[in-house]
Design an enzyme around this catalytic site. Structure first.
Site, PDB file in Angstrom:
ATOM      1  NE  ARG A  89      36.597  71.174 -16.035  1.00 58.20           N
ATOM      2  CZ  ARG A  89      36.237  72.096 -15.131  1.00 58.20           C
ATOM      3  NH1 ARG A  89      36.995  72.284 -14.056  1.00 58.20           N
ATOM      4  NH2 ARG A  89      35.154  72.823 -15.292  1.00 58.20           N
ATOM      5  CE  LYS A 191      31.924  70.824 -14.994  1.00 63.12           C
ATOM      6  NZ  LYS A 191      31.362  70.936 -13.648  1.00 63.12           N
ATOM      7  CD  GLU A 224      35.631  68.348  -5.978  1.00 66.96           C
ATOM      8  OE1 GLU A 224      35.916  69.150  -6.876  1.00 66.96           O
ATOM      9  OE2 GLU A 224      35.403  67.138  -6.198  1.00 66.96           O
TER      10      GLU A 224
HETATM   11  C1  LIG Z   1      32.866  69.259  -8.346  1.00 62.75           C
HETATM   12  C2  LIG Z   1      33.421  70.548  -8.853  1.00 62.75           C
HETATM   13  N1  LIG Z   1      34.561  71.029  -8.312  1.00 62.75           N
HETATM   14  C3  LIG Z   1      35.085  72.197  -8.735  1.00 62.75           C
HETATM   15  C4  LIG Z   1      34.489  72.941  -9.740  1.00 62.75           C
HETATM   16  C5  LIG Z   1      35.085  74.237 -10.169  1.00 62.75           C
HETATM   17  O1  LIG Z   1      35.542  74.181 -11.492  1.00 62.75           O
HETATM   18  P1  LIG Z   1      35.555  75.456 -12.427  1.00 62.75           P
HETATM   19  O2  LIG Z   1      36.363  76.494 -11.755  1.00 62.75           O
HETATM   20  O3  LIG Z   1      36.211  74.988 -13.668  1.00 62.75           O
HETATM   21  O4  LIG Z   1      34.162  75.883 -12.617  1.00 62.75           O
HETATM   22  C6  LIG Z   1      33.310  72.464 -10.326  1.00 62.75           C
HETATM   23  C7  LIG Z   1      32.638  73.204 -11.408  1.00 62.75           C
HETATM   24  O5  LIG Z   1      32.731  72.838 -12.534  1.00 62.75           O
HETATM   25  C8  LIG Z   1      32.762  71.237  -9.878  1.00 62.75           C
HETATM   26  O6  LIG Z   1      31.624  70.760 -10.416  1.00 62.75           O
END
Ligand SMILES: Cc1ncc(COP(=O)(O)O)c(C=O)c1O
Length: 343
Positions: A89, A191, A224
């Site tokens: 990612r 991200k 989210e």
């Molecule tokens: C905006 C956002 N959504 C969802 C997630 C969850 O992602 P992960 O399960 O890879 O930590 C994160 C964390 O990285 C995030 O910053």
């Protein structure tokens, strides 16, 4: 450190690096702030163990233009959990942000494993950044000396509030729908270091006494949380994870989706789906949960002041949390990457 008044006519000038270093060492000695056991910087070209020296250049475009991407991974008893999914990612986010990683996936992985081994940390997390790099204060990256890679180890089981027996897992948490505008789907799905909307939404939740906010998009679909995905269990017993369109594809949510069929086989869940879910349908669900690497799963018992389901921690959230916690301790080789053997 002198008081604010003293600065009005005398701001100290430190001409030598050793004086600055001494000041930084004093700061780290006097503060209760957590010390970080290791950092990697491609600018230095190695691993740094002295917290006073864990710095990045002020002319790095990640600092003054937000031109950087990042990712994380959990340190679980000597393993980095799901490191490869997070690195994939990171590299996707970098390429969407026109940042050419100075290292391949394999080299990034090797650096992170050696940094974590050098930290002697057994539980906590790592964070790492790919940046357009230092060079100047302009917007164009033409003057940058080249992309940079930074990483840090954050020690402490406190990064995992859902560890067995944690009060938040036992009691569940509250969520609110945030009024902070959502990021454009391109940016939400990348991200980047631009987490201002996320930080504002979190502040709004905290002001309202909630654990975290949830975004609902303009079409009325649940999106989210600020650093986490959400998931629901319908009254019919289906696990529904909101489709990853225009939100971050969470590594933990994807791992939940891979593990949840075990609960279908056990007759605990009826089915598992990734689908758009309207806030209206979501509010009628039996269970709601936050899912993300630092948690890894927390049941939500109240949303916008109303109970979720019967207002109690749901049994499916607990079962999924157990599956994730087991996976973090004894999952397959591909999700548990040992770092001790690299030291
Ligand atoms: C905006 C956002 N959504 C969802 C997630 C969850 O992602 P992960 O399960 O890879 O930590 C994160 C964390 O990285 C995030 O910053």
């Amino acid at each position: 450190m002198q008081g604010e008044q003293g600065y009005h006519d005398h701001v100290p000038v430190y001409a030598s690096g050793s004086e600055v270093l001494q000041k930084l060492e004093e700061k780290w000695k006097s503060t209760k702030q957590q010390r970080y056991p290791a950092m990697y910087s491609s600018v230095v070209g190695g691993i740094i163990l002295d917290p006073s020296m864990m710095v990045i250049p002020i002319d790095d475009h990640m600092v003054h233009r937000g031109h950087g991407v990042f990712d994380t991974a959990t340190i679980s008893d000597g393993y980095l959990y799901e490191l490869d999914s997070h690195l994939d990612r990171l590299l996707t986010s970098a390429s969407k942000s026109k940042i050419k990683s100075p290292f391949s996936h394999e080299t990034l992985r090797a650096i992170l494993l050696q940094m974590t081994a050098a930290s002697n940390c057994r539980n906590g997390s790592i964070k790492y950044w790919l940046s357009a790099g230092p060079g100047d204060f302009l917007l164009s990256t033409n003057g940058c000396t080249g992309p940079a890679f930074y990483a840090v180890v954050i020690a402490g089981a406190a990064t995992s509030p859902a560890a067995a027996g944690h009060p938040r897992l036992a009691a569940g948490v509250k969520a609110i729908t945030t009024t902070v505008p959502m990021k454009h789907p391109f940016f939400a799905a990348t991200k980047t270091v631009n987490y201002l909307p996320n930080a504002l939404a979190m502040a709004e939740a905290e002001e309202l006494g909630a654990y975290a906010p949830v975004w609902v998009d303009d079409a009325g679909h649940v999106a989210e949380g600020p650093t986490m995905n959400v998931a629901f269990v319908t009254r019919g017993g289906d696990l529904v994870v909101p489709a990853f369109d225009g939100i971050l594809g969470g590594c933990t949510a994807k791992r939940v989706l891979a593990l949840a069929p075990r609960l279908v086989d056990a007759g605990v869940l009826r089915g598992v789906a990734v689908a758009k879910i309207s806030a209206g349908d979501a509010r009628r669900c039996a269970e709601m949960m936050f899912v993300g690497s630092g948690l890894p799963l927390l049941p939500v018992v109240e949303w916008d002041g109303k109970p979720v389901g019967d207002g109690e921690v749901g049994k499916i959230a607990l079962a999924l949390s157990n599956l994730l916690c087991e996976d973090m301790k004894a999952g397959p080789d591909r999700v548990l990457i040992p770092y001790d053997e690299t030291s």
